[in-house]
Design a protein around this motif. Structure first.
Motif, short mmCIF file in Angstrom:
data_model
loop_
_atom_site.label_atom_id
_atom_site.label_comp_id
_atom_site.label_asym_id
_atom_site.label_seq_id
_atom_site.Cartn_x
_atom_site.Cartn_y
_atom_site.Cartn_z
N VAL C 221 55.00 32.20 46.41
CA VAL C 221 55.19 30.78 46.64
C VAL C 221 54.17 29.97 45.85
N VAL C 222 52.94 30.45 45.85
CA VAL C 222 51.88 29.76 45.11
C VAL C 222 52.24 29.67 43.64
N ALA C 223 52.67 30.80 43.08
CA ALA C 223 53.00 30.83 41.66
C ALA C 223 54.09 29.82 41.33
N ARG C 228 47.15 24.18 41.31
CA ARG C 228 45.84 24.77 41.46
C ARG C 228 45.81 25.60 42.75
N VAL C 229 44.97 26.60 42.80
CA VAL C 229 44.89 27.47 43.97
C VAL C 229 43.45 27.58 44.43
N VAL C 243 46.62 27.72 38.58
CA VAL C 243 47.44 28.80 39.11
C VAL C 243 47.68 29.92 38.10
N ARG C 244 47.77 29.56 36.80
CA ARG C 244 48.05 30.59 35.79
C ARG C 244 46.93 31.60 35.69
N SER C 245 45.69 31.09 35.55
CA SER C 245 44.58 32.01 35.41
C SER C 245 44.37 32.79 36.70
N PHE C 246 44.71 32.15 37.79
CA PHE C 246 44.57 32.83 39.09
C PHE C 246 45.48 34.06 39.14
N THR C 255 40.76 38.47 45.76
CA THR C 255 41.92 37.87 45.11
C THR C 255 42.73 38.94 44.38
N ARG C 256 42.02 39.82 43.70
CA ARG C 256 42.70 40.91 42.99
C ARG C 256 43.50 41.73 43.99
N GLY C 257 42.87 41.97 45.12
CA GLY C 257 43.55 42.72 46.17
C GLY C 257 44.82 42.02 46.61
N LEU C 258 44.71 40.70 46.86
CA LEU C 258 45.87 39.92 47.31
C LEU C 258 47.00 40.03 46.31
N ILE C 259 46.64 39.93 45.01
CA ILE C 259 47.69 39.95 44.00
C ILE C 259 48.30 41.33 43.86
#
Lengths: 300, 322, 334
Positions: C221-223, C228-229, C243-246, C255-259
């Protein structure tokens, strides 16, 4: 937001030995003990029961005999609380009446719970047509004004202690039945009940050993409170003159002395206080139990 | 909606029918039949007279015939004959119903209104004096016998500070005008209505507090605040309307118990209603009258339940749809 | 966007709850800005302080036991934290509105949906009953409810979950607020309805030009939705950026884990799917956090070193538009 959640995260407890499990009844008692008003209630109740049991053998004045001038105010004779319109000792009446009041209160409450739980459990467990019929019966008893119905029963079948207790039981069980049914309907669908059923547990076992123990906590509270209601009920009946002619009870004392309130307010005041204190103590204990069993509802 | 009500109506008729059957059964199960009682009062009778009496009461016929007759009589508005008052029971009830309805309505009304206000206020301020008052009131109201409260109020407000009459519905001096009569009745009504209402005040203040506390925690109240409604609207429009739903339900369901309470309170204050009549018929062992009152009270309860149902459908749109 | 002064600016926000005689912060050192027309995503697991932050923005932190214990929330320079209840009443629903997670319970069951929209217009604009009702119908049409004239007379229980959430959005937008906060607005809805609701958000944002704060735990949804996130963990902001760099280059191990938690679809059916990644452990409770000295994520972090247990990392800028709070962020390969 689980801001009130104080349980440590799983990671923190892993590895450490688990604390010794505390039995549920012990847990309830620990919660109960911290509740001051409930403990006061328990103490008052205990005192009243002890006085009712051993009082008559310590204070041997007869509650039925004329012992002094009628309508003597409290503190003006050797009879501490004064005398009633027949010159009977009020204190003796209170001590002896407590026995009758509490006995009827307890036995009527037992009957209430017995009928209510049986009907509620059968309706909730079997559902369908049985539920339908039993709920109709319950509805029927709810429509009857309970005191009037009890009056009719007691009048037609003579006002003995047993009949009074039975009459109170017969008119008071409906709310217990509804609560039991609701609990059974809820618990019946739980996984552990289904599991028991799947390994071939019979209906009797499911009702008695599986569902009832889990439905018990709210029923215990109701049971406690129904003693109070039964005592009030008995008082009402005997105030109306429907009491065992051979037994002195608090409600009857109020009924007997009511025509004389202009000359002796104490004749009705003391028995009323006795009833009030007893039922109050039971209510406090009941509320305390409720809070201890159901800590979430505490603020209500 | 209409079918729902019709079903309720049919159910109500069935319930009343069951009450009648119970009434009939009680007379028959009870030790001693009416003839024996009558004979006892007459001081004995010959066997021939007893048989004749049995026949005149229809007691020699099979049970199903008797119950048929009984039901037929009730349908024609005949609830039996009071031997003591020497009047049809329906006359007695008609005479006494007015005062009872007056007492019960006034008592319930003030208790519900004040109780709801107290409960709503105390729900908003959990540790205020109102909140403590509600707690104390509900404990005391549940624990004290209503008839005793009545007597204590007499001792306080009629004896120690004699501002209200002790008993009855009117003074012995006949009032000269209608307004005088109304004021006189109102004056007599204060104490009994106060007494009977106190018990229900205790109940409704607690019920509405619990209900209001629950409603204040709901998502829709949060929505109402989040959209910027003034507090007045949040509480009295959004929360209160939902919080009174259980109050309405209980007001209907409890009516039977209110009548029971009225029996005791009327007896204490010699209020000339059905309750006093019930008390007197116990003293006189007047079974037809007592059973008549029982049936009539059940009828009132059933009517009240139906009325509650109608009101509930008006205030809770969710019921209407089903 | 960064040049003009922000519409909403949160400075050093701390929200605390009193439990068992102690006051425990559940949100700490939180600062962020929101510009007009922007969509900001706030991401994190349940219990990380997202929802309570959102409530604080309209002055609805449940109190007691909670309160904003430090910091400022500036709406066009005016502090919401110190604003009186009267002022807040005028801000809520008018300048900042909120759409909640639970459409099934967020509407009052005893009033028609038309009334629930109309009363908001009446409260803020002082419109007459007739005007407000017309406005309500207009709003129902705007949020895509068919035959709005009839629907306005419906009670909430007569509508589906998706319809109810549309009504909630209509309520939130009836006064054309500058900021719309949506707290997991689609969690309770079907996936197809979810997509419709987000389309609606985008469309309405174009029409009304509101800034949106979208709270979610759904990276997808964020993407789709956000400019911005901001990632929150245990009451703090731990990473922030476009959002892109995120998505492409998350810096914080959490964050890496979430993704990595998002299941990856492979085009080749013969591929064995990768096992779904899972971050071990749970978010520590606020009470435990109060005693924790180091990084709150350290107990669950596979890159934690001793130093992580000792002090909590500050939020460090990373380039012009990003920031991250991790001691080891520079060592983590892109």
């Amino acid at each position: 937001m689980s801001v009130t959640d104080t349980t440590p995260p799983v990671a923190a407890t892993a590895g450490k030995p688990l604390p010794k499990p505390v039995s549920p009844s012990r847990q309830v008692w620990q919660m109960f003990r911290q509740n001051h008003s409930a403990m006061i209630g328990l103490f008052i109740l205990f005192a009243i029961i002890v006085i009712s049991i051993i009082g008559p053998s310590l204070y041997t004045v007869s509650p039925r005999d004329m012992v002094w001038m009628p309508l003597t105010p409290p503190g003006q004779s050797e009879y501490l609380l004064g005398t009633d319109y027949l010159g009977r000792d009020l204190l003796a009446g209170l001590i002896n009446g407590g026995r009758v009041t509490i006995t009827i209160g307890f036995s009527a409450a037992v009957l209430t719970i017995l009928i209510g739980v049986t009907i509620g459990a059968l309706a909730g467990f079997f559902g369908g047509r049985i539920d339908n019929v039993l709920m109709r019966v319950t509805e029927f008893f709810q429509v009857l004004p309970n005191l009037l119905f009890a009056m009719v029963v007691v009048m037609l079948f003579s006002p003995s202690l047993i009949n009074i207790a039975i009459a109170i039981g017969i008119v008071s069980w409906t709310s217990t039945a509804r609560l039991t049914r609701a609990e059974f309907l809820k618990i019946r669908e739980m996984d552990y009940v289904k599991a028991e059923r799947s390994i071939g547990a019979g209906n009797a076992r499911l009702i008695w050993k599986v569902i009832l123990p889990n439905a018990a906590p709210p029923l215990i509270v109701v049971a406690a409170l129904s003693i109070g209601s039964a005592i009030l009920f008995e008082a009402g009946l005997s105030f109306l003159g429907l009491s065992d002619p051979n037994a002195m009870s608090w409600g009857r004392m109020i009924g007997d002395n009511r025509p004389y309130i202009l000359d002796s307010s104490w004749g009705v005041t003391f028995p009323g206080i006795a009833i009030f204190l007893t039922v109050l103590a039971i209510s406090l204990v009941g509320d305390g139990l409720n809070d201890a069993i159901n800590p979430k509802l505490r603020q209500r | 909606m209409l079918t729902g009500l019709l079903r309720k109506l049919a159910n109500a008729v069935l319930l009343l029918f069951a009450v009648l059957v119970l009434n009939f059964a009680l007379i028959h199960i009870a030790p001693g039949d009416p003839v024996e009682a009558l004979v006892g009062e007459m001081g004995g009778a010959t066997p021939e007279l007893i048989a004749e009496l049995r026949e005149s009461f229809g007691l020699d016929q099979p049970l199903y015939v008797q119950i048929g007759h009984y039901l037929g009589r009730v349908l024609q508005g005949d609830l039996g004959y009071s031997t003591y008052y020497d009047q049809p029971v329906t006359h007695l009830i008609a005479e006494r119903i007015g005062p009872t309805l007056l007492l019960v309505t006034v008592a319930l009304l003030w208790a519900i209104v004040i109780g709801t206000i107290l409960g709503v206020f105390s729900a908003q301020r959990r540790n205020s004096w109102i909140s403590h008052l509600v707690t104390v009131l509900s404990l005391a109201g549940f624990s004290a016998p209503v008839f005793w409260i009545g007597i204590m109020l007499i001792l306080l407000l009629s004896v120690a500070y004699p501002i209200l009459p002790i008993s009855g519905m009117t003074s012995t001096e006949t009032a000269t005008s209608t307004i005088g009569y109304i004021l006189d009745v109102a004056h007599h009504l204060v104490l009994p209505a106060l007494t009977l209402g106190l018990i229900y005040l205790a109940f409704y203040s607690r019920l509405s507090r619990t209900s209001m506390l629950e409603v204040l925690e709901t998502d829709y109240v949060r929505t109402a605040r989040a959209k910027g409604l003034p507090k007045r609207l949040v509480i009295y429009k959004h929360a209160l309307r939902n919080a009174v739903l259980p109050v309405v339900t209980f007001a209907g369901l409890q009516f039977g118990q209110v009548i029971s309470g009225a029996v005791l309170v009327e007896t204490v204050f010699a209020w000339p209603g059905l309750g006093t009549l019930a008390f007197e018929s116990i003293l006189r062992r007047d079974t037809p009258t007592l059973l008549g009152i029982l049936f009539f009270s059940a009828l009132m309860v059933v009517v009240m339940n139906l009325l509650t149902d109608v009101i509930y459908r008006r205030i809770d749109p969710r019921i209407k749809a089903t | 966007m960064t040049s003009s002064s922000p519409l909403l600016s949160v400075r050093d926000l701390e929200i605390s709850f009193r439990t068992g005689g102690r006051e425990i912060p559940v949100v700490r050192d939180l600062s962020f800005d929101l510009s007009a027309g922007e969509t900001l995503g706030i991401v994190g697991e349940s219990g990380c302080g997202k929802s309570i932050t959102a409530l604080s923005l309209i002055g609805l932190v449940p109190s007691p036991p909670g309160r904003v214990s430090k910091g400022q929330i500036l709406l066009n320079g005016e502090d919401i934290v110190t604003a009186g209840e009267d002022r807040l009443t005028r801000i809520r629903g008018n300048e900042i509105s909120m759409v909640f997670q639970e459409p099934m319970t967020s509407l009052n069951p005893v009033y028609t949906v038309g009334e629930q929209i109309a009363e908001t217009a009446r409260a803020h604009f002082g419109s007459s009953r007739a005007e407000a009702w017309d406005r309500a119908i207009e709003m129902l049409k705007l949020v895509g409810i068919p035959s709005p004239e009839q629907r306005a007379h419906n009670y909430p229980h007569q509508l589906s979950g998706g319809m109810r959430q549309r009504v909630m959005i209509a309520i939130a937008l009836v006064c054309e607020p500058k900021v719309l906060i949506a707290d997991e607005p689609t969690t309770a809805l079907d996936v197809t309805v979810q997509a419709q609701i987000f389309d609606l958000f985008r469309e309405l944002q174009r029409k009304i030009k509101a800034a949106i704060i979208l709270i979610t735990h759904d990276i997808g949804v964020v993407a789709q939705m956000c400019d911005r996130v901001m990632v929150m963990y245990a009451g703090r902001k731990i990473e922030e950026g476009p959002v892109r760099s995120f998505i492409r280059d998350p810096r914080h191990p959490y964050t890496r884990g979430l993704i990595s938690c998002i299941p990856k679809l492979s085009r080749d059916p013969s591929d064995t799917p990768e096992p779904l990644f899972e971050i071990p452990g749970v978010v520590p409770s606020p009470a435990d956090l109060a005693e924790l000295k180091g990084c709150a994520f350290a107990p669950r972090c596979n890159r934690a070193i001793n130093e992580c247990q000792l002090h909590s990392p500050a939020l460090t800028p990373l380039g012009s538009d990003r920031a991250v709070a991790c001691l080891r962020q520079e060592e983590i390969p892109a």
